[in-house]
Design a protein around this motif. Structure first.
Motif, PDB file in Angstrom:
ATOM      1  N   UNK A 161      11.903  65.535  52.946  1.00 48.52           N
ATOM      2  CA  UNK A 161      12.459  65.213  51.634  1.00 48.52           C
ATOM      3  C   UNK A 161      11.802  63.978  51.030  1.00 48.52           C
ATOM      4  N   UNK A 162      11.508  62.994  51.873  1.00 47.25           N
ATOM      5  CA  UNK A 162      10.919  61.747  51.377  1.00 47.25           C
ATOM      6  C   UNK A 162       9.465  61.961  50.921  1.00 47.25           C
ATOM      7  N   UNK A 163       8.726  62.739  51.687  1.00 47.31           N
ATOM      8  CA  UNK A 163       7.332  63.020  51.290  1.00 47.31           C
ATOM      9  C   UNK A 163       7.328  63.828  49.987  1.00 47.31           C
ATOM     10  N   UNK A 164       8.230  64.797  49.885  1.00 49.17           N
ATOM     11  CA  UNK A 164       8.342  65.592  48.653  1.00 49.17           C
ATOM     12  C   UNK A 164       8.626  64.677  47.462  1.00 49.17           C
ATOM     13  N   UNK A 165       9.592  63.782  47.632  1.00 43.50           N
ATOM     14  CA  UNK A 165       9.954  62.859  46.551  1.00 43.50           C
ATOM     15  C   UNK A 165       8.779  61.953  46.186  1.00 43.50           C
ATOM     16  N   UNK A 166       8.079  61.464  47.204  1.00 48.00           N
ATOM     17  CA  UNK A 166       6.951  60.558  46.941  1.00 48.00           C
ATOM     18  C   UNK A 166       5.860  61.272  46.140  1.00 48.00           C
ATOM     19  N   UNK A 167       5.598  62.535  46.495  1.00 48.50           N
ATOM     20  CA  UNK A 167       4.560  63.285  45.770  1.00 48.50           C
ATOM     21  C   UNK A 167       5.011  63.619  44.345  1.00 48.50           C
ATOM     22  N   UNK A 168       6.318  63.852  44.177  1.00 49.06           N
ATOM     23  CA  UNK A 168       6.859  64.039  42.820  1.00 49.06           C
ATOM     24  C   UNK A 168       6.616  62.777  41.990  1.00 49.06           C
ATOM     25  N   UNK A 170       2.005  63.796  58.059  1.00 49.02           N
ATOM     26  CA  UNK A 170       1.174  64.997  58.066  1.00 49.02           C
ATOM     27  C   UNK A 170       2.031  66.235  58.315  1.00 49.02           C
ATOM     28  N   UNK A 171       2.963  66.123  59.265  1.00 44.78           N
ATOM     29  CA  UNK A 171       3.807  67.273  59.591  1.00 44.78           C
ATOM     30  C   UNK A 171       4.722  67.633  58.417  1.00 44.78           C
ATOM     31  N   UNK A 172       5.231  66.621  57.722  1.00 40.51           N
ATOM     32  CA  UNK A 172       6.070  66.879  56.540  1.00 40.51           C
ATOM     33  C   UNK A 172       5.240  67.533  55.436  1.00 40.51           C
ATOM     34  N   UNK A 173       4.033  67.020  55.221  1.00 41.82           N
ATOM     35  CA  UNK A 173       3.170  67.578  54.171  1.00 41.82           C
ATOM     36  C   UNK A 173       2.832  69.034  54.480  1.00 41.82           C
ATOM     37  N   UNK A 227       3.608  72.289  52.353  1.00 39.77           N
ATOM     38  CA  UNK A 227       2.492  73.153  51.958  1.00 39.77           C
ATOM     39  C   UNK A 227       2.813  74.615  52.283  1.00 39.77           C
ATOM     40  N   UNK A 228       3.424  74.845  53.447  1.00 43.00           N
ATOM     41  CA  UNK A 228       3.774  76.215  53.842  1.00 43.00           C
ATOM     42  C   UNK A 228       4.696  76.883  52.832  1.00 43.00           C
ATOM     43  N   UNK A 229       5.573  76.100  52.224  1.00 42.55           N
ATOM     44  CA  UNK A 229       6.512  76.653  51.244  1.00 42.55           C
ATOM     45  C   UNK A 229       5.974  76.530  49.818  1.00 42.55           C
ATOM     46  N   UNK A 230       4.704  76.132  49.725  1.00 43.97           N
ATOM     47  CA  UNK A 230       4.028  76.041  48.423  1.00 43.97           C
ATOM     48  C   UNK A 230       4.665  75.012  47.483  1.00 43.97           C
ATOM     49  N   UNK A 231       5.343  74.009  48.069  1.00 44.46           N
ATOM     50  CA  UNK A 231       5.837  72.906  47.248  1.00 44.46           C
ATOM     51  C   UNK A 231       4.720  71.907  46.962  1.00 44.46           C
ATOM     52  N   UNK A 232       3.786  71.805  47.896  1.00 48.19           N
ATOM     53  CA  UNK A 232       2.651  70.894  47.687  1.00 48.19           C
ATOM     54  C   UNK A 232       1.358  71.660  47.933  1.00 48.19           C
ATOM     55  N   UNK A 233       0.271  71.113  47.400  1.00 50.38           N
ATOM     56  CA  UNK A 233      -1.063  71.696  47.623  1.00 50.38           C
ATOM     57  C   UNK A 233      -1.907  70.709  48.424  1.00 50.38           C
ATOM     58  N   UNK A 234      -2.752  71.279  49.285  1.00 54.18           N
ATOM     59  CA  UNK A 234      -3.671  70.462  50.051  1.00 54.18           C
ATOM     60  C   UNK A 234      -5.068  70.591  49.463  1.00 54.18           C
ATOM     61  N   UNK A 235      -5.776  69.476  49.363  1.00 56.78           N
ATOM     62  CA  UNK A 235      -7.162  69.473  48.933  1.00 56.78           C
ATOM     63  C   UNK A 235      -7.974  68.915  50.091  1.00 56.78           C
ATOM     64  N   UNK A 247      -6.241  65.549  51.034  1.00 61.01           N
ATOM     65  CA  UNK A 247      -5.327  64.953  50.058  1.00 61.01           C
ATOM     66  C   UNK A 247      -4.221  65.956  49.746  1.00 61.01           C
ATOM     67  N   UNK A 248      -3.041  65.436  49.473  1.00 59.50           N
ATOM     68  CA  UNK A 248      -1.914  66.297  49.129  1.00 59.50           C
ATOM     69  C   UNK A 248      -1.382  65.919  47.747  1.00 59.50           C
TER      70      UNK A 248
END
Lengths: 157, 157
Positions: free
Chosen positions: B33-40, B63-66, B70-78, B87-88
């Motif tokens: 949740x925290x990584x998601x919020x930070x990327x938002x 890394x594990x949170x990202x 990524x698996x749920x397509x909430x974030x993208x990896x570059x 990069x996420x």
């Protein structure tokens, strides 16, 4: 009643396995998915002992899975929590977990709106506000869809 | 760049905490949740080291949170997975996780239909089939809603 004398048939076991596999990526632990599937299959009130015997899991595991499902309103409990006599059944209020989800979309949308207005850096504010609009619009649309489906289901009964 | 020299401000930390708390009951571990919020909040591509430093968590945890996101397509990896240079960023395809969910509703509906037809006891077949109809109708309605919201978002850009 010797409930352990009625193990699941092969096709019932297959259904339980398939539901558990389908729900696993959505955060349902295997035992949770299996208890959910078993209650779907039975469509009646069953005891924790019966769940445990049918699925070959511990009483504690069956109880913990049933409680998780109860928290998300997927199942209903009849009787005191933790009681030997408590019975669990799949909830017939289909819409309830969906309503919880539209509520989440609304809360997330409002948090993002506030963040875009007060917290985010200028270059992040616009995409955050746009995402908030999407979430809030989707929430409205889903609520409308759930209402419509509920209405049709009620009429069909 | 000394990324650890830019800790989150209090209001940013509050946003991160609120998002993590909101998502916790939905199977998001606190770090997820925290990584998601930070990327938002950032709305740009950031390294795993930067995520870890900003949130005060380990590189492995970040890394594990990202990866989960990524698996749920909430974030993208570059960049390559596990690479120091990966990069996420938060995904700008808002609809993608929702589409995954409507797909789940469809698969669940079809499993219940098959169970009602072939596996369930006679008294369980009717409520199972009714639940399957609800899930499949809701999937259609949600897909229509997502299409409509996507369409409006595209027009507004």
């Amino acid at each position: 009643m010797d409930i352990s004398s009625e193990p699941l048939r092969d096709d019932e076991n297959r259904f339980v396995d398939e539901i558990a596999a389908l729900l696993a990526p959505w955060g349902f632990a295997p035992s949770v998915g299996r208890v959910y599937a078993y209650l779907l299959l039975r469509q009646t009130r069953v005891s924790v002992d019966e769940i445990a015997a049918a699925l070959g899991i511990s009483r504690a595991g069956a109880w913990s899975a049933a409680r998780f499902l109860e928290n998300f309103e997927h199942v209903r409990r009849f009787g005191s929590v933790g009681s030997k006599r408590a019975l669990y059944a799949i909830s017939d209020n289909y819409a309830s977990p969906m309503r919880e989800q539209t509520k989440l979309l609304g809360e997330l949308g409002r948090l993002l709106q506030a963040c875009a207005a007060d917290t985010a850096a200028p270059e992040a504010a616009a995409p955050l506000a746009e995402r908030a609009r999407f979430l809030l619009a989707l929430r409205e649309a889903m609520n409308t869809a759930i209402d419509a489906v509920n209405e049709r289901t009620r009429e069909a009964v």
